[in-house]
Every structure is written in C-alpha cells, then in structure tokens.
Write an enzyme that holds these catalytic residues in place. Structure first.
Site, PDB file in Angstrom:
ATOM      1  N   SER A   1       0.802  -1.227   0.000  1.00  0.00           N
ATOM      2  CA  SER A   1       0.000   0.000   0.000  1.00  0.00           C
ATOM      3  C   SER A   1       0.832   1.273   0.000  1.00  0.00           C
ATOM      4  CB  SER A   1      -0.950   0.008   1.192  1.00  0.00           C
ATOM      5  OG  SER A   1      -0.242   0.321   2.362  1.00  0.00           O
TER       6      SER A   1
ATOM      7  N   LYS B   1       1.795   4.307   7.091  1.00  0.00           N
ATOM      8  CA  LYS B   1       0.919   5.162   6.283  1.00  0.00           C
ATOM      9  C   LYS B   1       1.479   6.580   6.291  1.00  0.00           C
ATOM     10  CE  LYS B   1      -2.647   2.418   5.222  1.00  0.00           C
ATOM     11  NZ  LYS B   1      -1.823   1.192   5.273  1.00  0.00           N
TER      12      LYS B   1
END
Lengths: 448, 139
Positions: free
Chosen positions: B58, B95
């Site tokens: 991701s 993230k």
C-alpha cells in the site's frame, strides 16, 4: 547541617554527604518485561499478560490486569494453567535479548536528564537531581516520564526525594496513585509524614522480612512508626544498616549514587532443566558447560576465582525426595582459564553426583573473585610468565572465535557434543516473542 | 555513564595510502577523513530508533516496497506529511499522516487502498515517524 547527635563510625561520611542538599530520583519501569512485549504488540494493551522465568517454570512478571486477577508473583506455570485459560491471559517466555536492549535504551535516554546516574537493576535507575530544583521537580519528573514513554514506549514511574530510601517510597506512590500520574515528590515534612503513615514496614527499601517481622512484633507497623523510633533503639537491634535506613527516612542521605558498579562478588551460572535428568553423563556435561560459561564471564569482567562450587538439585516442589548437593574445589592458583575452571568443576561434580535421582537443576558458582592483577604467587606455584602468557593468549583467541562466529563454536570436550540436545534438557521457551531489536530476521512487521 | 553497545560506532583509523619506508608520501595523506558510517547517516537518536520490516504494497507510491526495512525514530514529533508507523486496531501499520480539511488522515500511497480517518476509529495512535528506509538488492 544538624545531626541527631550521632557519634559513630559513619558520621564522617554522613557529614560530607549532607553538607550539600541532595535530590534523588528513582526511575522504575512499570511491569518492565510485560511493557517490552507490549511495545511491539500493541494489541496486548489492556489485556492481562504474564512473562515466565527461564525454562517457562513460573510467572516472573505480570501486567496490572494480571495482578488484578490475583495471580501471585512466582506462581508455577502448571498451577496457573487453569486461570490462564479461563481469563484468556497472554503468556510469554522471557526474551532477555529484547529486555536487555530495551533496558539499554531506557538507561541511555535517562542519561540525557542528569549527569549523575546509578543503574540499579535492569529496570531501575537513580538519578541525581541536585541543581534541578528551579525547574520544578515534579514537572521535571513528568517530563522524564513522558520522554521515556515517547522514545522507547516503556512506561515508567518516578519518585523524587532527598534520600534514596525516600525516593523509593515516592516511587511506590507514583506507581500506585492515579493523582500522582507517574511522578511523585517528597520534599516537605508534612507530605512525608502523610506518605510514611500509609507505607507498611515491609515495603521500606532495606527492611528485609526478618526485620519486618521483628518490628511488627514490637508494634511498629508503618514507615512513620519506624521513622519516629529512637535512634539508639534502632541501632541496638538493627545495627548500622537499620540506622542508615532510619536516618534516610528522616531526610539525611547515607547512601550516595554508585556510578561504578562494585566488583562482582560471585558469578553464578545455573539452569533448571526442561525435563529431569537422571543420566550421569548428561548432568556432568551440563555442569561443564556452566563452568565454561562462568570462566568466560570472569574473563569479561577481568576476574579470577579461587574456588569453584558445583550444586545440583532435585525438584523443590517435591519435598519428600528433595535433594540438594553442593561441593567445592579450588584450582591450584586462582584462575579464569576455561580448562582449569572446568577441571575443578568436574572434580567437585564427583562429590555431588548421586545415582538414581531426578535432577531438576544444576549450576556453578565462582567464589573468592578478585581482579586478575591481584593474583598472589604461591610458594610452589610461582606464576610462570611464559606459560601464563600462552594460556592468556589461548583464552583471548577462544573468546574471539566464540564472539565472532557464535557461542559454543569452540568449546572444551567435557561439555559434550550433542548428548544434551538428544535428551531435550535444553531450555524451554515455548512462548518467546521475536528478538525484535537484536536480530535482522526477527524485526517487527508493519503492514503496508 | 552508560553506552549504547549495539549501535556504538566502530572506531576505524584510516588506512594511509602510502607506505612508510620509502618514496614520497601520497599527497592524499593530509586529506584523509574518517570512513563513512551508515549508522551515523541514518540514525540520529539511537535510543529511540527502531527498525521494522514492511509487508504489503500500500505504500509503493512513496517508494516503500514489501520487504523493505524502515528506520523509525520515536523521538521525532509527527507532522502532516510524515510517513509514520501507526497503531490501527492493535496492529503496526505504515501510512502517510496528512491533515485534511476534516481532521487527520492516514493515507496509503496506492490507488487500491482508501485512507483511514483518525478519530472516527478511536483505536489509533502514532507509534513513530519513519525517517528512512534500507533495501538490499544483492545479499
């Protein structure tokens, strides 16, 4: 400074120590082993967690949630199994590579807060904070607590006071009181009396269980009762150590920071076996391996020993057949040479070995440790320079190979080849977490 | 004082370019400097720095691939724009932290992964700030 008319030996030291106002902070990591596991497993936050001793024998660390389930310290795993399953308690084997590394991180971070520090144990340190009063001691404590938590993830509590013994007590409050929020200061007389009144006699640092019993019998129940005793009464019954504790509670520092750890008094290597050992050869090889390890430890600390003690034990939980054997042997001259130490251990071993018993643990102790420089020559053993130099060089090479290539790459034959592995007596670690900070192949995984 | 054993830098003395006995000294000798040290380059606060390994795709848009080692400095205050290790539902996750119009977001750097809003899902906190990454091509 005023003294309580003391006229004994340690008065001189006392005068020097108390000529300047001192401030000590005790920094204590909360449930340290559990907290280390939680840093890398955040889902354990809020869950009951316990950590087991070497060999998964018994419980040696508990999270607050596990303490609330009244799981006692030291409870054997087999007794705890039922409650563990019932409450879904998370169980970990001890992971000393992780705890050691996290401890070094905490101590390094603490070192940035004061130039004076004493590392007291794997999870405790004293800081000298004299001269920091202008920052507000409690706030400085909170600052330390928040920084350690942010940098390392380890929660700590901090007790601040004029003596180490009072700082310990302040730390006790810091850990347990919600209002303190992890940092508690005892600097004025009225706070001190309030706090001492709530501390039980056995919770005072330096008061062992025997003295606690004696004092209880005399009606001395709280730290405040003890604090108010007559100094002469204490000195008569508890000697200089007890008097020191008394004076420390009264705010007179008798114990200073020890920034250099004192010389080790004994070196001990012992293990309990995963399963009882009945075979002579296996036990003998284990003892030889412990002796070799102890010799290595002595070399690392620059020490030699005069006597090697070997002990073996059967299961303590089975008092009917409990046996503990112990014997000593001295090498001809004090030594830290692997071959000489192992040989002495093997001679002592012959005196403790008893056939037909199920041995649960064994170990060696190195006694009469002195620094290498202080070896005394003997009438019939004049230290032979050339031989000694060769022996020393052999051991340097020995240690180098083992530290570069891995433990036990090179070893002495009496420690055995693989007998022990076959019998499954190697340390049990069924629930060990990865070595997150010391091993490339065991790094924490983050999801992307 | 206590030293940080593992990350203690090795002290190397530079190997001089010329030998001692004969001939002219190398003109480079006067310009010898210490050897380059990756710890020094990558790690500002050893006590607060941890290494973690990435699993998943991701963050490929930020140049972070599965299997990379990330360097995480917990002493750095997180700011909008930092790549962070966040705890989401008890799990360590990498993230990008972004301050949006309606509060803080944890954004993936891959079209298939939606951002997570912080606050809506209360089980979320910042574990540390990613300050670098390490990737080996040949081992």
């Amino acid at each position: 400074m005023q003294h309580l008319g003391c006229s004994h030996r340690f008065c001189a030291t006392l005068c020097i120590l108390s000529s300047m106002k001192q401030i000590f902070a005790l920094v204590d990591c909360n449930n340290f082993f559990v907290s280390c596991e939680r840093v890398f497993n955040p889902h354990l936050e809020g869950c009951p967690v316990v950590v087991l001793s070497n060999n998964d024998g018994c419980i040696i660390a508990r999270s607050n949630e596990a303490k609330a389930l009244s799981i006692p310290m030291g409870m054997p795993l087999f007794e705890a199994n039922k409650i563990i399953r019932h409450h879904n308690i998370h169980v970990y084997s001890s992971n000393y590579p992780l705890y050691g590394d996290m401890s070094a991180r905490v101590m390094n971070a603490l070192g940035t807060f004061s130039p004076h520090m004493e590392i007291y144990s794997i999870d405790e340190a004293f800081l000298g904070l004299a001269g920091f009063e202008h920052r507000g001691l409690r706030d400085y404590g909170l600052n330390i607590k928040n920084t350690i938590k942010q940098w390392t993830g380890i929660p700590v509590s901090i007790g601040i006071a004029e003596t180490k013994t009072l700082a310990k007590i302040a730390g006790h409050i810091a850990k347990r009181s919600d209002k303190a929020n992890g940092s508690f200061t005892i600097t004025d007389e009225s706070t001190k009396c309030n706090v001492l009144d709530k501390i039980k006699i056995r919770d005072i640092w330096g008061i062992g269980s025997r003295w606690a019993q004696m004092l209880n019998d005399q009606g001395v129940k709280t730290a405040l009762d003890f604090h108010n005793l007559h100094e002469r009464w204490v000195r008569k019954r508890m000697g200089i150590t007890g008097t020191r504790t008394l004076l420390e509670l009264r705010g007179q520092p008798c114990l200073n920071l020890e920034s250099h750890p004192p010389d080790k008094k004994t070196i001990r290597v012992s293990r309990s076996f995963a399963k009882p050992v009945t075979n002579r050869q296996v036990l003998r090889e284990s003892v030889a391996a412990f002796a070799a390890r102890a010799a290595e430890k002595m070399r690392r600390n620059g020490l030699v020993c005069s006597t090697v003690n070997v002990f073996v034990m059967t299961n303590q939980f089975n008092p009917k057949n409990y046996y503990r054997g112990s014997a000593s042997h001295s090498p001809p001259v004090p030594s830290n040479h692997t071959a000489e130490i192992t040989q002495a251990a093997m001679i002592a071993f012959e005196n403790v070995w008893t056939p037909g018993l199920q041995f649960k643990s064994a170990g060696v102790m190195m006694l009469g440790l002195v620094p290498v420089e202080r070896i005394q020559g003997q009438l019939f053993f004049q230290p032979n320079k050339l031989v000694n130099e060769r022996k020393k060089r052999l051991m340097v090479a020995f240690d180098k190979i083992n530290s570069n290539i891995g433990n036990n790459t090179i070893r002495i034959a009496s420690t055995g080849v693989d007998n022990r592995a076959k019998c499954g007596v190697y340390t049990l670690q069924n629930y060990r977490s990865p070595r997150y900070t010391t091993c490339w192949s065991e790094l924490p995984i983050v999801q992307a | 004082m206590f030293f940080f054993n593992k990350l203690d830098k090795q002290i190397r003395s530079p190997l001089y370019v010329s030998t001692v006995a004969a001939g002219f000294p190398s003109p480079a000798d006067d310009y010898m400097e210490g050897a380059l040290d990756l710890n020094e380059y990558l790690i500002a606060h050893p006590a607060a720095t941890f290494m973690v390994r990435v699993e998943g795709i991701s963050m490929t848009g930020a140049g972070i691939l599965s299997g990379d080692v990330l360097i995480v400095d917990r002493s750095v205050e997180s700011r909008s724009g930092h790549i962070v290790i966040a705890i989401i539902n008890g799990e360590l996750t990498v993230k990008r932290l972004v301050k949006g119009d309606n509060g803080w977001l944890l954004k993936a750097e891959h079209p298939d992964y939606p951002p997570t809003k912080i606050g809506l899902n209360s089980e979320c906190s910042i574990w540390g700030v990613v300050t670098g990454s390490v990737r080996r091509f040949v081992s």
